[in-house]
Design an enzyme around this catalytic site. Structure first.
Site, PDB file in Angstrom:
ATOM      1  N   CYS A 132      -7.207   4.410  -2.373  1.00 39.48           N
ATOM      2  CA  CYS A 132      -8.196   3.168  -2.845  1.00 39.48           C
ATOM      3  C   CYS A 132      -8.418   2.495  -1.268  1.00 39.48           C
ATOM      4  O   CYS A 132      -7.644   1.777  -1.015  1.00 39.48           O
ATOM      5  CB  CYS A 132      -7.649   2.533  -3.890  1.00 39.48           C
ATOM      6  SG  CYS A 132      -8.361   0.930  -4.351  1.00 39.48           S
ATOM      7  N   CYS A 165      -7.995  -1.374  -2.091  1.00 46.40           N
ATOM      8  CA  CYS A 165      -6.620  -1.553  -2.387  1.00 46.40           C
ATOM      9  C   CYS A 165      -6.137  -1.827  -0.713  1.00 46.40           C
ATOM     10  O   CYS A 165      -5.283  -2.878  -0.459  1.00 46.40           O
ATOM     11  CB  CYS A 165      -5.659  -0.516  -2.646  1.00 46.40           C
ATOM     12  SG  CYS A 165      -6.226  -0.335  -4.613  1.00 46.40           S
TER      13      CYS A 165
END
Length: 150
Positions: free
Chosen positions: A73, A76
């Protein structure tokens, strides 16, 4: 008349999973786990596995904010340094941790996590609030301060 004992706190060691009990007034002195010697509170973000996650969010007396993330991600990964900055700025009264949802999908399923990054603030075994999306450190700190009294 004898002095009343200082209130105590229960904190899960994020390194070994051991529950520790310590006087609340020792929190600012860098308490360590009685079993493995790891820091129990401090400016670093702890990496959790599923078992330690469940122990910490259910049993700890201090609020804990958990970053639910995955290595694939991009948002993230972008937020990780901001989360670490927020942890360093908060002090020992709130613990910061993260859990890799790819490695521990059961946690995501139980918590009905539909998107990451997701921050969940826990206190007293209960979910207090959620904050979705990548955020700068200032937003993370404001989120914590809005839900945890000083």
């Amino acid at each position: 008349m004898a002095d009343a004992p200082a209130p105590s706190l229960k904190l899960t060691c994020t390194a070994c999973g051991q529950m520790n009990r310590l006087p609340a007034d020792r929190l600012s002195r860098g308490p360590k786990c009685a079993i493995c010697g790891s820091a129990l509170a401090g400016p670093k973000v702890a990496e959790l596995d599923a078992t330690t996650h469940d122990k910490a969010v259910r049993g700890d007396d201090l609020p804990i904010i958990v970053d639910y993330w995955a290595p694939w991600c991009g948002p993230c990964r972008m937020m990780a340094p901001e989360f670490a900055k927020a942890a360093a700025a908060t002090g020992p009264s709130v613990r910061f941790a993260k859990i890799n949802t790819e490695d521990h999908p059961g946690v995501s399923q139980r918590l009905a996590i539909r998107g990451i990054p997701l921050l969940i603030l826990w206190k007293g075994g209960r979910e207090v609030a959620r904050l979705a999306g990548a955020r700068p450190a200032a937003d993370i700190l404001a989120f914590v301060r809005a839900h945890v009294p000083a």
